[in-house]
Motif scaffolding. Sequence first.
Motif, PDB file in Angstrom:
ATOM      1  N   GLY A 284      -5.539   5.429  -0.204  1.00 32.67           N
ATOM      2  CA  GLY A 284      -4.550   4.375  -0.420  1.00 32.67           C
ATOM      3  C   GLY A 284      -3.246   4.488   0.321  1.00 32.67           C
ATOM      4  N   ILE A 285      -3.186   5.244   1.418  1.00 29.43           N
ATOM      5  CA  ILE A 285      -1.904   5.471   2.085  1.00 29.43           C
ATOM      6  C   ILE A 285      -1.228   4.168   2.493  1.00 29.43           C
ATOM      7  CG2 ILE A 285      -3.147   5.897   4.264  1.00 29.43           C
ATOM      8  CD1 ILE A 285       0.310   7.282   3.206  1.00 29.43           C
ATOM      9  N   GLY A 340      -2.247  16.766  -4.942  1.00 30.83           N
ATOM     10  CA  GLY A 340      -0.936  16.124  -5.058  1.00 30.83           C
ATOM     11  C   GLY A 340      -1.023  14.614  -4.944  1.00 30.83           C
ATOM     12  N   LEU A 341      -1.906  14.129  -4.059  1.00 31.76           N
ATOM     13  CA  LEU A 341      -2.103  12.684  -3.917  1.00 31.76           C
ATOM     14  C   LEU A 341      -2.669  12.075  -5.193  1.00 31.76           C
ATOM     15  CD1 LEU A 341      -3.607  12.677  -0.315  1.00 31.76           C
ATOM     16  CD2 LEU A 341      -1.391  11.750  -0.980  1.00 31.76           C
ATOM     17  N   ASN A 345      -0.796   9.084  -7.252  1.00 28.00           N
ATOM     18  CA  ASN A 345      -1.445   7.819  -7.620  1.00 28.00           C
ATOM     19  C   ASN A 345      -1.442   7.595  -9.122  1.00 28.00           C
ATOM     20  OD1 ASN A 345      -2.422   6.205  -5.389  1.00 28.00           O
ATOM     21  ND2 ASN A 345      -3.762   7.904  -4.841  1.00 28.00           N
ATOM     22  N   LEU A 346      -1.724   8.651  -9.876  1.00 29.78           N
ATOM     23  CA  LEU A 346      -1.723   8.521 -11.333  1.00 29.78           C
ATOM     24  C   LEU A 346      -0.337   8.169 -11.854  1.00 29.78           C
ATOM     25  CD1 LEU A 346      -4.054  11.479 -12.424  1.00 29.78           C
ATOM     26  CD2 LEU A 346      -4.597   9.032 -12.333  1.00 29.78           C
ATOM     27  N   GLY A 438      -6.870   7.005  -6.918  1.00 28.78           N
ATOM     28  CA  GLY A 438      -6.959   8.337  -7.508  1.00 28.78           C
ATOM     29  C   GLY A 438      -8.391   8.828  -7.588  1.00 28.78           C
ATOM     30  N   GLY A 439      -9.332   7.911  -7.871  1.00 22.94           N
ATOM     31  CA  GLY A 439     -10.745   8.273  -7.892  1.00 22.94           C
ATOM     32  C   GLY A 439     -11.225   8.743  -6.525  1.00 22.94           C
ATOM     33  N   PHE A 440     -10.753   8.074  -5.469  1.00 21.86           N
ATOM     34  CA  PHE A 440     -11.110   8.512  -4.130  1.00 21.86           C
ATOM     35  C   PHE A 440     -10.499   9.877  -3.800  1.00 21.86           C
ATOM     36  CE2 PHE A 440     -12.201   3.998  -3.284  1.00 21.86           C
ATOM     37  CZ  PHE A 440     -13.451   4.215  -2.713  1.00 21.86           C
TER      38      PHE A 440
END
Length: 468
Positions: A284-285, A340-341, A345-346, A438-440
């Motif tokens: 999602g960047i 960390g990503l 996202n969360l 976040g799932g990705f």
Amino acid sequence: MGNRRDVESGSGNGNLSEPLVNRSTPEKGGLCMVLFSTFIAVCGAFEFGSCVGYSSPAQFGIMTDLNETLAEYSVSGSILTVGAVIGAMASGRFADWLGRKGAMRMSSIVCILGWIAIYLAMTAVHLDIGRFLTGCGIGVISYTVPVYIGEITPKNLRGALATANQLFITLGILVAYAVGAFVSWRTLALIGVIPSAVMVIGLCFIPESPRWLAMIGENEKFEAALMTLRGPGVDISSERNEIQESLAILRQLPEVKLLDMFNRRNFPFVLIGVGLMVFQQAIGINGIIYYAGQIFVSAGVSPSLGSILYSALQVIATALGATLMDRAGRRPLLMISVAGLLMGNLSIGISFLLKEHEMAPEVAPVLALVGVMVYIAFFSVGTGPIPWVIMSEIFPLNLKGPAGSLVTLVNWLGSWVISYSFIFLFEWSSFGVFFIYGGFCALAMVFTIKFVPETKGRTLEDIQASIT
């Protein structure tokens, strides 16, 4: 896989995959040339960042002066990616046909023409042509720069210097945001010419990749380039012979076609390269960056100030990643980055969930702001630069051109898909889209653990042998 090792190492004692690492330590003069050559190459990365960062500060000035609607301006913004996709498709072939320097020179000239078209634009069509040309240029640059750096750099510095590519991309974005806040969009376009002009001039003073020169049979130039990069007092005879013997065998192999990349021998390399680029975008960047302004507004921060702050954070985090790349290793840094990503996202997703249900109005903006900063920091440390570093390391020479083009194309297509789909996903669920990203992130962690090799401090031959 014994044949592969024979092909890539010549007689079995050589090392085609790491032709630029001498048995002895390079002289100071040789190391200085490696550093200078890297600097000239990453001027292309700075240009990349300038092109990407241009849209945001130039938006309102262009819309006013050219009387564009938001829809019309969005075309000029997105057409950069269209041009980059086309440039990426041809990047590997250009790098093999024209040489690494020739491809960088060509792409820099195309970028200069694009910036001039933008500066002179009197209509939306002229602007779109300029953005398309700069997109084509950075599409080629995004592949050629990390490959050139990977081929000229000693293995103990390869991670750090290859990360300079991502560092200068972030610097280009930061400068575009910062300078764009004070100058007109036409002036900003002229400033965009500078890194490409420096690159065109600088390319006259750095050597071509010795590996590419050897591959095309330019033996005298090959030896001269290798001597320049190693220093005049270093004995290159053993290294020279190993490269030439290995290439003599490699030339007997048939040219790699598109379908050949998916056979049993080559598929593991393609899987790693393509997989890393897919996950780099799927987390999602572009969605985060494109919506960062609205997130800053909801947190009570000026969008312009917020953009400059997160761009500065990108630079700092990328520089930190460069110092850790050859110490911590690629895989651990990548796994830490993905973790960390996931947290970023969360955090953003929870903030929008709270906002939608009108809960904790004081906490939601803070969570959004912290989430963006955490996300940008961890992306810049690992997931941003590492896929490009590994891409420059894993492909054998005969696979590098077509596979490199494929990987770069996948990256740009992924960028377009995420950019295009974000607004639809956000309208579907303002918090759900970030949970999907976040799932990705979780899937990227699994992919890294299962498929991505550690490449720190290893010759390219060892890396490739471990993959097969």
